[in-house]
Design a protein around this motif. Structure first.
Motif, PDB file in Angstrom:
ATOM      1  N   ASN A  69       1.097  -1.279  -0.187  1.00 40.44           N
ATOM      2  CA  ASN A  69      -0.220  -0.081   0.060  1.00 40.44           C
ATOM      3  C   ASN A  69       0.987   1.214  -0.060  1.00 40.44           C
ATOM      4  O   ASN A  69       1.248   1.756   0.903  1.00 40.44           O
ATOM      5  N   ILE A  70       1.334   1.756  -1.107  1.00 37.61           N
ATOM      6  CA  ILE A  70       2.147   2.720  -1.333  1.00 37.61           C
ATOM      7  C   ILE A  70       1.701   4.088  -1.137  1.00 37.61           C
ATOM      8  O   ILE A  70       0.331   4.207  -1.245  1.00 37.61           O
ATOM      9  N   LEU A  71       2.158   5.180  -0.260  1.00 38.08           N
ATOM     10  CA  LEU A  71       1.704   6.171  -0.034  1.00 38.08           C
ATOM     11  C   LEU A  71       2.035   7.351  -1.127  1.00 38.08           C
ATOM     12  O   LEU A  71       3.408   7.865  -1.152  1.00 38.08           O
ATOM     13  N   PHE A  72       1.200   7.569  -1.964  1.00 34.99           N
ATOM     14  CA  PHE A  72       1.491   8.505  -3.048  1.00 34.99           C
ATOM     15  C   PHE A  72       1.391   9.842  -2.586  1.00 34.99           C
ATOM     16  O   PHE A  72       0.700  10.264  -1.638  1.00 34.99           O
ATOM     17  N   LYS A  73       2.321  11.045  -3.034  1.00 35.84           N
ATOM     18  CA  LYS A  73       2.473  12.352  -2.577  1.00 35.84           C
ATOM     19  C   LYS A  73       1.321  12.907  -3.342  1.00 35.84           C
ATOM     20  O   LYS A  73       1.106  14.312  -2.905  1.00 35.84           O
ATOM     21  N   ASN A  74       1.218  12.692  -4.528  1.00 32.10           N
ATOM     22  CA  ASN A  74       0.389  13.724  -5.332  1.00 32.10           C
ATOM     23  C   ASN A  74      -0.879  12.930  -5.984  1.00 32.10           C
ATOM     24  O   ASN A  74      -0.837  11.781  -6.116  1.00 32.10           O
ATOM     25  N   GLU A  75      -1.829  13.772  -6.348  1.00 30.78           N
ATOM     26  CA  GLU A  75      -3.197  13.106  -6.942  1.00 30.78           C
ATOM     27  C   GLU A  75      -3.699  14.339  -7.803  1.00 30.78           C
ATOM     28  O   GLU A  75      -3.814  15.597  -7.605  1.00 30.78           O
ATOM     29  N   ALA A  76      -4.256  13.894  -8.781  1.00 32.46           N
ATOM     30  CA  ALA A  76      -5.174  15.000  -9.623  1.00 32.46           C
ATOM     31  C   ALA A  76      -6.422  13.922 -10.305  1.00 32.46           C
ATOM     32  O   ALA A  76      -6.172  12.844 -10.575  1.00 32.46           O
ATOM     33  N   SER A  77      -7.646  14.600 -10.450  1.00 35.32           N
ATOM     34  CA  SER A  77      -8.625  13.904 -10.696  1.00 35.32           C
ATOM     35  C   SER A  77      -9.731  14.898 -11.604  1.00 35.32           C
ATOM     36  O   SER A  77      -9.946  16.341 -11.016  1.00 35.32           O
ATOM     37  N   GLY A  78     -10.486  14.944 -12.316  1.00 39.03           N
ATOM     38  CA  GLY A  78     -11.458  15.538 -12.939  1.00 39.03           C
ATOM     39  C   GLY A  78     -12.955  14.766 -12.819  1.00 39.03           C
ATOM     40  O   GLY A  78     -12.831  13.575 -12.673  1.00 39.03           O
ATOM     41  N   GLY A  79     -13.980  15.516 -12.971  1.00 36.20           N
ATOM     42  CA  GLY A  79     -15.451  14.968 -12.953  1.00 36.20           C
ATOM     43  C   GLY A  79     -16.495  15.594 -13.401  1.00 36.20           C
ATOM     44  O   GLY A  79     -16.308  16.706 -13.868  1.00 36.20           O
ATOM     45  N   VAL A  80     -17.518  15.076 -13.298  1.00 35.36           N
ATOM     46  CA  VAL A  80     -18.910  15.586 -13.559  1.00 35.36           C
ATOM     47  C   VAL A  80     -19.515  15.912 -12.457  1.00 35.36           C
ATOM     48  O   VAL A  80     -19.629  15.176 -11.562  1.00 35.36           O
ATOM     49  N   THR A  81     -19.963  17.376 -12.500  1.00 33.46           N
ATOM     50  CA  THR A  81     -21.032  17.569 -11.082  1.00 33.46           C
ATOM     51  C   THR A  81     -22.458  17.951 -11.396  1.00 33.46           C
ATOM     52  O   THR A  81     -22.537  18.715 -12.541  1.00 33.46           O
ATOM     53  N   PHE A  82     -23.137  17.327 -10.558  1.00 31.98           N
ATOM     54  CA  PHE A  82     -24.702  17.730 -10.922  1.00 31.98           C
ATOM     55  C   PHE A  82     -24.929  18.316  -9.390  1.00 31.98           C
ATOM     56  O   PHE A  82     -24.816  17.680  -8.187  1.00 31.98           O
ATOM     57  N   HIS A  83     -25.633  19.645  -9.486  1.00 28.59           N
ATOM     58  CA  HIS A  83     -25.911  20.281  -8.302  1.00 28.59           C
ATOM     59  C   HIS A  83     -27.415  20.718  -8.383  1.00 28.59           C
ATOM     60  O   HIS A  83     -28.192  20.664  -9.554  1.00 28.59           O
ATOM     61  N   SER A  84     -27.908  21.178  -7.349  1.00 28.27           N
ATOM     62  CA  SER A  84     -29.352  21.321  -7.372  1.00 28.27           C
ATOM     63  C   SER A  84     -29.964  22.604  -8.109  1.00 28.27           C
ATOM     64  O   SER A  84     -31.215  22.874  -8.452  1.00 28.27           O
ATOM     65  N   SER A  85     -28.996  23.219  -8.712  1.00 27.46           N
ATOM     66  CA  SER A  85     -29.408  24.310  -9.844  1.00 27.46           C
ATOM     67  C   SER A  85     -28.562  24.307 -10.999  1.00 27.46           C
ATOM     68  O   SER A  85     -28.479  25.360 -11.720  1.00 27.46           O
ATOM     69  N   GLY A  86     -28.126  23.158 -11.488  1.00 23.85           N
ATOM     70  CA  GLY A  86     -27.474  23.172 -12.708  1.00 23.85           C
ATOM     71  C   GLY A  86     -26.442  21.911 -12.809  1.00 23.85           C
ATOM     72  O   GLY A  86     -26.308  20.880 -11.926  1.00 23.85           O
ATOM     73  N   LEU A  87     -25.444  21.943 -13.742  1.00 23.07           N
ATOM     74  CA  LEU A  87     -24.418  20.698 -13.515  1.00 23.07           C
ATOM     75  C   LEU A  87     -23.191  21.249 -14.428  1.00 23.07           C
ATOM     76  O   LEU A  87     -23.063  22.728 -14.967  1.00 23.07           O
ATOM     77  N   GLY A  88     -21.909  20.860 -14.192  1.00 21.61           N
ATOM     78  CA  GLY A  88     -20.965  21.244 -14.761  1.00 21.61           C
ATOM     79  C   GLY A  88     -19.728  20.192 -14.735  1.00 21.61           C
ATOM     80  O   GLY A  88     -19.996  19.118 -14.633  1.00 21.61           O
ATOM     81  N   ILE A  89     -18.616  20.736 -14.664  1.00 23.60           N
ATOM     82  CA  ILE A  89     -17.092  19.860 -14.383  1.00 23.60           C
ATOM     83  C   ILE A  89     -16.346  20.336 -13.326  1.00 23.60           C
ATOM     84  O   ILE A  89     -16.525  21.618 -12.956  1.00 23.60           O
ATOM     85  N   SER A  90     -15.519  19.494 -12.888  1.00 25.50           N
ATOM     86  CA  SER A  90     -14.477  19.907 -11.885  1.00 25.50           C
ATOM     87  C   SER A  90     -13.288  19.432 -11.912  1.00 25.50           C
ATOM     88  O   SER A  90     -13.194  18.329 -12.596  1.00 25.50           O
ATOM     89  N   PHE A  91     -12.436  20.061 -11.107  1.00 24.43           N
ATOM     90  CA  PHE A  91     -10.918  19.540 -11.223  1.00 24.43           C
ATOM     91  C   PHE A  91     -10.499  19.648  -9.687  1.00 24.43           C
ATOM     92  O   PHE A  91     -10.829  20.513  -9.014  1.00 24.43           O
ATOM     93  N   ARG A  92      -9.754  18.554  -9.408  1.00 19.68           N
ATOM     94  CA  ARG A  92      -9.081  18.427  -8.144  1.00 19.68           C
ATOM     95  C   ARG A  92      -7.653  18.135  -8.214  1.00 19.68           C
ATOM     96  O   ARG A  92      -7.216  17.233  -8.887  1.00 19.68           O
ATOM     97  N   ARG A  93      -6.840  18.808  -7.272  1.00 21.27           N
ATOM     98  CA  ARG A  93      -5.310  18.472  -7.352  1.00 21.27           C
ATOM     99  C   ARG A  93      -5.269  18.427  -5.995  1.00 21.27           C
ATOM    100  O   ARG A  93      -5.262  19.427  -4.980  1.00 21.27           O
ATOM    101  N   GLY A  94      -4.241  17.427  -5.651  1.00 20.25           N
ATOM    102  CA  GLY A  94      -4.032  17.284  -4.235  1.00 20.25           C
ATOM    103  C   GLY A  94      -2.684  17.028  -3.795  1.00 20.25           C
ATOM    104  O   GLY A  94      -1.931  16.292  -4.601  1.00 20.25           O
ATOM    105  N   TRP A  95      -2.176  17.173  -2.794  1.00 17.63           N
ATOM    106  CA  TRP A  95      -0.813  17.062  -2.098  1.00 17.63           C
ATOM    107  C   TRP A  95      -1.032  16.588  -0.618  1.00 17.63           C
ATOM    108  O   TRP A  95      -1.374  17.276   0.199  1.00 17.63           O
ATOM    109  N   HIS A  96      -0.255  15.553  -0.374  1.00 18.96           N
ATOM    110  CA  HIS A  96      -0.235  14.889   0.885  1.00 18.96           C
ATOM    111  C   HIS A  96       0.649  15.476   1.823  1.00 18.96           C
ATOM    112  O   HIS A  96       1.696  16.067   1.702  1.00 18.96           O
ATOM    113  N   LEU A  97      -0.083  16.131   3.126  1.00 20.26           N
ATOM    114  CA  LEU A  97       0.685  16.758   4.016  1.00 20.26           C
ATOM    115  C   LEU A  97       1.113  15.777   5.243  1.00 20.26           C
ATOM    116  O   LEU A  97       2.167  15.919   5.601  1.00 20.26           O
TER     117      LEU A  97
END
Length: 256
Positions: A34-62
């Motif tokens: 179970n390797i501890l990765f230091k970085n991550e990135a993801s994209g996705g589709v968002t559905f919310h109560s007033s519309g929809l769209g796209i999202s992006f996340r970028r993460g760094w392990h502290l």
């Protein structure tokens, strides 16, 4: 006879010790994969109560259980009172939003933290995290254009269609009977107007990807957008400064 049974029992126990040690070694080896990765990135589709769209996340392990996150969203925003309706006197008319001044799109950008609540024990397990973000929110309004039926100056028996920006003060646009349908969607993008604001978001996410280096996650939560100046969406309804939406986001990405 009893002594022989005791000998066999002792021998069996002595043989079981190496086997148990070997199993423990295998468990350690499995855990070590179970390797501890230091970085991550993801994209996705968002559905919310007033519309929809796209999202992006970028993460760094502290730490092993906490990450610093970059959060970017681009979503549409609709007014709760808007709905489509056709012209009741023209069967071939297309439904349109009567009274809608602008289409609205939100661009959010901020930072936050992600805290792991329950880590993934096995490849088929689920990792549960909570997330919170805050940052800037920019609402972009695009004016609505409609195909309007107007009198023909050359023939009073027939009406002609003109594409006009929706204006509630225009006499030709104050009645549903005078609207033939929506105008071209891409007309008006050269008239975008910005409304800066701020946002905050809190969510729970479930990461259930089958591979350690890949991300497949479901995130659900609430996001609040505030604009000092009310965003004009509808002509005959109150336009708000504060928008609260519940959302669901599906994310796919990778770790390294």
């Amino acid at each position: 006879m009893i002594s022989r049974l005791l000998v066999l029992l002792v021998v069996s126990m002595l043989m079981a010790v190496p086997a148990a040690s070997a199993q423990d070694s295998l468990r350690v080896a499995d855990d070590e994969t179970n390797i501890l990765f230091k970085n991550e990135a993801s994209g996705g589709v968002t559905f919310h109560s007033s519309g929809l769209g796209i999202s992006f996340r970028r993460g760094w392990h502290l730490t092993g259980y906490r990450k610093q996150m970059l959060d970017i969203d681009f979503v549409s925003l609709r007014h709760p009172k808007q709905y489509k309706q056709p012209n009741p006197y023209y069967q071939d008319s297309r439904p349109f939003f009567f009274g809608k001044l602008n289409f609205v799109y939100l661009l959010r950008g901020g930072y936050g933290r992600q805290q792991i609540l329950f880590s993934k024990g096995e490849r088929s397990g689920v990792e549960v995290r909570y997330n919170y973000y805050a940052g800037a929110s920019l609402a972009l309004t695009k004016p609505v254009y409609l195909d309007v039926l107007v009198d023909n100056p050359f023939d009073t028996l027939y009406r002609v269609i003109e594409t006009r920006r929706y204006d509630p003060n225009d006499p030709d646009q104050q009645s549903v009977e005078n609207i033939y349908g929506p105008g071209p969607f891409f007309k008006g993008f050269d008239q975008l107007k910005p409304y800066p604001g701020v946002y905050g978001k809190f969510a729970i996410s479930f990461e259930y990807g089958g591979w350690q280096q890949k991300i497949t996650a479901l995130e659900t939560g609430v996001v609040v957008d505030y604009f000092p100046k009310a965003v004009p969406i509808m002509a005959y309804n109150k336009n708000e400064n504060l928008y609260v939406n519940f959302y669901i986001c599906l994310h796919w990405g990778g770790k390294w």
